[in-house]
Design a protein around this motif. Structure first.
Motif, PDB file in Angstrom:
ATOM      1  N   GLY A 135      28.125 -46.770  -2.532  1.00 28.77           N
ATOM      2  CA  GLY A 135      28.774 -45.562  -3.013  1.00 28.77           C
ATOM      3  C   GLY A 135      29.948 -45.831  -3.931  1.00 28.77           C
ATOM      4  N   LEU A 136      30.223 -47.099  -4.222  1.00 30.72           N
ATOM      5  CA  LEU A 136      31.340 -47.439  -5.100  1.00 30.72           C
ATOM      6  C   LEU A 136      31.003 -47.257  -6.582  1.00 30.72           C
ATOM      7  N   ILE A 137      29.740 -46.905  -6.891  1.00 30.60           N
ATOM      8  CA  ILE A 137      29.355 -46.748  -8.292  1.00 30.60           C
ATOM      9  C   ILE A 137      30.107 -45.591  -8.941  1.00 30.60           C
ATOM     10  N   VAL A 138      30.487 -44.574  -8.166  1.00 31.18           N
ATOM     11  CA  VAL A 138      31.217 -43.435  -8.737  1.00 31.18           C
ATOM     12  C   VAL A 138      32.635 -43.834  -9.144  1.00 31.18           C
ATOM     13  N   PRO A 139      33.460 -44.415  -8.254  1.00 27.98           N
ATOM     14  CA  PRO A 139      34.787 -44.847  -8.723  1.00 27.98           C
ATOM     15  C   PRO A 139      34.711 -45.956  -9.759  1.00 27.98           C
ATOM     16  N   LEU A 140      33.686 -46.819  -9.689  1.00 27.52           N
ATOM     17  CA  LEU A 140      33.547 -47.857 -10.707  1.00 27.52           C
ATOM     18  C   LEU A 140      33.246 -47.222 -12.069  1.00 27.52           C
ATOM     19  N   GLY A 141      32.327 -46.250 -12.087  1.00 25.01           N
ATOM     20  CA  GLY A 141      32.025 -45.565 -13.344  1.00 25.01           C
ATOM     21  C   GLY A 141      33.227 -44.832 -13.903  1.00 25.01           C
ATOM     22  N   GLN A 142      34.028 -44.246 -13.021  1.00 22.59           N
ATOM     23  CA  GLN A 142      35.246 -43.562 -13.444  1.00 22.59           C
ATOM     24  C   GLN A 142      36.228 -44.547 -14.052  1.00 22.59           C
ATOM     25  N   TRP A 143      36.341 -45.728 -13.437  1.00 19.48           N
ATOM     26  CA  TRP A 143      37.248 -46.753 -13.976  1.00 19.48           C
ATOM     27  C   TRP A 143      36.787 -47.197 -15.365  1.00 19.48           C
ATOM     28  N   VAL A 144      35.485 -47.415 -15.520  1.00 17.72           N
ATOM     29  CA  VAL A 144      34.948 -47.857 -16.809  1.00 17.72           C
ATOM     30  C   VAL A 144      35.248 -46.828 -17.897  1.00 17.72           C
ATOM     31  N   LEU A 145      35.008 -45.556 -17.602  1.00 14.56           N
ATOM     32  CA  LEU A 145      35.248 -44.520 -18.597  1.00 14.56           C
ATOM     33  C   LEU A 145      36.735 -44.422 -18.949  1.00 14.56           C
ATOM     34  N   ALA A 146      37.593 -44.490 -17.940  1.00 13.52           N
ATOM     35  CA  ALA A 146      39.036 -44.419 -18.200  1.00 13.52           C
ATOM     36  C   ALA A 146      39.493 -45.594 -19.053  1.00 13.52           C
ATOM     37  N   GLU A 147      38.966 -46.786 -18.761  1.00 10.96           N
ATOM     38  CA  GLU A 147      39.348 -47.966 -19.529  1.00 10.96           C
ATOM     39  C   GLU A 147      38.822 -47.880 -20.955  1.00 10.96           C
ATOM     40  N   ALA A 148      37.623 -47.349 -21.137  1.00 10.22           N
ATOM     41  CA  ALA A 148      37.069 -47.180 -22.482  1.00 10.22           C
ATOM     42  C   ALA A 148      37.907 -46.194 -23.290  1.00 10.22           C
ATOM     43  N   CYS A 149      38.344 -45.115 -22.663  1.00 12.21           N
ATOM     44  CA  CYS A 149      39.207 -44.153 -23.345  1.00 12.21           C
ATOM     45  C   CYS A 149      40.538 -44.789 -23.740  1.00 12.21           C
ATOM     46  N   ARG A 150      41.089 -45.553 -22.830  1.00 10.94           N
ATOM     47  CA  ARG A 150      42.365 -46.223 -23.123  1.00 10.94           C
ATOM     48  C   ARG A 150      42.217 -47.184 -24.297  1.00 10.94           C
ATOM     49  N   GLN A 151      41.102 -47.958 -24.303  1.00 11.35           N
ATOM     50  CA  GLN A 151      40.902 -48.926 -25.374  1.00 11.35           C
ATOM     51  C   GLN A 151      40.632 -48.236 -26.714  1.00 11.35           C
ATOM     52  N   TYR A 152      39.906 -47.124 -26.661  1.00 13.63           N
ATOM     53  CA  TYR A 152      39.657 -46.385 -27.901  1.00 13.63           C
ATOM     54  C   TYR A 152      40.973 -45.988 -28.563  1.00 13.63           C
ATOM     55  N   LYS A 153      41.916 -45.492 -27.769  1.00 14.26           N
ATOM     56  CA  LYS A 153      43.204 -45.059 -28.331  1.00 14.26           C
ATOM     57  C   LYS A 153      43.990 -46.226 -28.901  1.00 14.26           C
ATOM     58  N   ILE A 154      43.876 -47.395 -28.279  1.00 11.79           N
ATOM     59  CA  ILE A 154      44.547 -48.584 -28.824  1.00 11.79           C
ATOM     60  C   ILE A 154      43.964 -48.927 -30.185  1.00 11.79           C
ATOM     61  N   TRP A 155      42.629 -48.976 -30.266  1.00 13.59           N
ATOM     62  CA  TRP A 155      41.991 -49.283 -31.550  1.00 13.59           C
ATOM     63  C   TRP A 155      42.292 -48.207 -32.594  1.00 13.59           C
ATOM     64  N   GLU A 156      42.315 -46.968 -32.170  1.00  9.53           N
ATOM     65  CA  GLU A 156      42.608 -45.881 -33.096  1.00  9.53           C
ATOM     66  C   GLU A 156      44.008 -46.041 -33.681  1.00  9.53           C
ATOM     67  N   ALA A 157      44.970 -46.396 -32.837  1.00 11.43           N
ATOM     68  CA  ALA A 157      46.339 -46.589 -33.304  1.00 11.43           C
ATOM     69  C   ALA A 157      46.443 -47.765 -34.267  1.00 11.43           C
ATOM     70  N   GLU A 158      45.529 -48.716 -34.144  1.00 12.74           N
ATOM     71  CA  GLU A 158      45.510 -49.880 -35.026  1.00 12.74           C
ATOM     72  C   GLU A 158      44.653 -49.650 -36.264  1.00 12.74           C
ATOM     73  N   GLY A 159      44.195 -48.397 -36.447  1.00  5.56           N
ATOM     74  CA  GLY A 159      43.401 -48.079 -37.621  1.00  5.56           C
ATOM     75  C   GLY A 159      41.936 -48.412 -37.484  1.00  5.56           C
ATOM     76  N   MET A 160      41.437 -48.521 -36.243  1.00  4.76           N
ATOM     77  CA  MET A 160      40.037 -48.891 -36.021  1.00  4.76           C
ATOM     78  C   MET A 160      39.430 -47.979 -34.954  1.00  4.76           C
ATOM     79  N   PRO A 161      39.208 -46.701 -35.275  1.00  2.04           N
ATOM     80  CA  PRO A 161      38.664 -45.765 -34.280  1.00  2.04           C
ATOM     81  C   PRO A 161      37.173 -45.986 -34.059  1.00  2.04           C
ATOM     82  N   LEU A 162      36.855 -46.977 -33.257  1.00  4.97           N
ATOM     83  CA  LEU A 162      35.470 -47.410 -33.056  1.00  4.97           C
ATOM     84  C   LEU A 162      34.849 -46.644 -31.880  1.00  4.97           C
ATOM     85  N   SER A 163      33.729 -45.985 -32.101  1.00  3.74           N
ATOM     86  CA  SER A 163      33.070 -45.247 -31.024  1.00  3.74           C
ATOM     87  C   SER A 163      32.561 -46.218 -29.956  1.00  3.74           C
ATOM     88  N   ILE A 164      32.608 -45.770 -28.698  1.00  5.58           N
ATOM     89  CA  ILE A 164      32.265 -46.617 -27.558  1.00  5.58           C
ATOM     90  C   ILE A 164      31.178 -45.939 -26.730  1.00  5.58           C
TER      91      ILE A 164
END
Length: 415
Positions: free
Chosen positions: A216-245
């Motif tokens: 049953g840990l797949i739900v919190p794991l999936g939530q962590w993955v999505l949150a981390e992907a969102c965080r990384q997208y914003k970092i790349w966006e701030a660096e001028g590289m808004p790369l879709s994930i």
């Protein structure tokens, strides 16, 4: 389930078979419990057919069955077990759903594998999990070493739970570039989770995703993955590289009524623009034809995300479901790419997938591209977006940034 003690005392030998339906949880989560119940009824009927009259079949609970089988019968234990596996070779039709269902079997023998029913059942259960770990649709006989394996699984589950609760727990996202094979430009990436375990070192998803699903840990794991992907997208966006994930979404996550609300909260907190996040689903996510499931798709699309169908051609999807659901991209599974261009059957599947996608207005991504010959063949058939070792292995966020810079992204991004 009780075993008559008198039958133990007369020196008889028995086999205890522990059987578990593979992917039953996916059916239950996708199509609902009424369909799951009908599947269980048909599974019980199929299991009973190969058994001799002396055998006892019982449902232990959920999708688990137990068979008590006296040894020394005219038909050997090996033949009976193989016939049980073969009983599920044909798909099961339940309310117009054609379900490919298999079974994993664990076997424990009395008296050598245990002196009483509780121990025999526990050992047969351990053997069944070994069959699942070996790829499912298989049988394993109990070995004493399986006790250690069970303890290892419990320890790993505990460690994964702690990793999800601790920001320094060792979970990390890697990113595999998705490349325009004609220009060589990186146009997106797929997020792939890794786990740096303090004792085992770097662990690939195959080593812990199935554990996460079972626990049953797949739900919190999936939530962590999505949150981390969102965080990384914003970092790349701030660096001028808004790369879709692209982020993988399990059927269990998709089936939760709170999914859209949690995604909306993440997107709002990170200010994720439309088109930044794509959800990748396996074909089992399309098994549920209900309006509720379709609404969950549209709720996520309304938030600015899109959907890709992963491993296309290897699972449950039908053309009617593909037409019904709002899928934007098909991903040609690596199993159909690895033998290109020499394998005529794989070439036919790839060509048919591309033709189907064009007719339905979908894009296509080819996975597992490793050679120039595979790339050139796919380009000649009209497939231009690819990912695979020919272009890059999964990369850390920093290496992904460097890779994108060197490929001179076609987007007009700030340097």
């Amino acid at each position: 389930m009780q075993i008559n003690s008198q039958r133990y005392n007369n020196g008889s030998q028995f086999a205890v078979l522990f059987l578990d339906l593979d992917e039953f949880k996916t059916v239950n989560d996708s199509l609902g419990h009424p369909v799951g119940d009908l599947l269980l009824v048909e599974a019980a009927r199929r299991l009973s057919v190969p058994l001799p009259p002396e055998a006892l079949l019982a449902r232990l609970g959920g999708d688990e069955f137990v068979v008590l089988l006296p040894l020394g019968l005219e038909q050997s234990l090996t033949d009976i077990v193989q016939n049980l596996l073969q009983a599920f070779a044909r798909p099961i039709l339940v309310e117009h759903h054609e379900l490919s269902c298999t079974v994993s079997i664990g076997v424990a023998l009395f008296p050598q594998d245990g002196p009483d029913p509780d121990i025999l059942l526990r050992h047969a259960d351990l053997a069944m999990y070994a069959a699942k770990a070996a790829g499912r649709n298989d049988v394993r006989y109990y070995q004493p070493s399986m006790n250690a394996d069970a303890l290892e699984r419990l320890t790993l589950e505990r460690d994964l739970r702690h990793a999800l609760e601790d920001s320094a727990g060792g979970l990390q996202l890697y990113y595999q570039p998705q490349v325009d094979a004609v220009s060589g430009q990186c146009i997106g990436c797929e997020a792939l989770v890794r786990w740096y375990h303090p004792e085992r070192g770097m662990m690939m998803p195959d080593a812990f995703i199935s554990l996460a699903e079972r626990s049953g840990l797949i739900v919190p794991l999936g939530q962590w993955v999505l949150a981390e992907a969102c965080r990384q997208y914003k970092i790349w966006e701030a660096e001028g590289m808004p790369l879709s994930i692209s982020v993988n979404l399990s059927p269990v996550q998709l089936g939760r009524s709170t999914l859209a609300a949690s995604v909306q909260l993440l997107f709002a907190s990170h200010q994720i623009p439309p088109g930044a996040i794509e959800f990748e689903l396996t074909e089992s996510a399309l098994m549920d034809d209900s309006d509720d499931n379709l609404q969950r798709f549209h709720a996520l699309i309304a938030l600015g995300s899109s959907f890709a169908l992963d491993d296309f051609g290897t699972g449950y999807s039908s053309l009617s479901r593909l037409k019904r659901y709002p899928i934007s991209r098909l991903k040609i599974d690596r199993s159909f790419v690895m033998n290109l261009p020499g394998n005529a059957e794989d070439a036919a599947v790839a060509t048919a997938t591309l033709s189907l996608a064009r007719d339905l207005g979908m894009d296509v991504v080819a996975e597992g591209v490793e050679t120039p010959e595979q790339r050139d063949y796919l380009v000649s058939r009209g497939c231009y977006v690819m990912q695979g070792y020919l272009f890059a292995r999964p990369l850390t966020a920093a290496d992904m940034k460097a890779f994108c810079r060197t490929t001179m992204l076609k987007h007009d991004w700030v340097s």
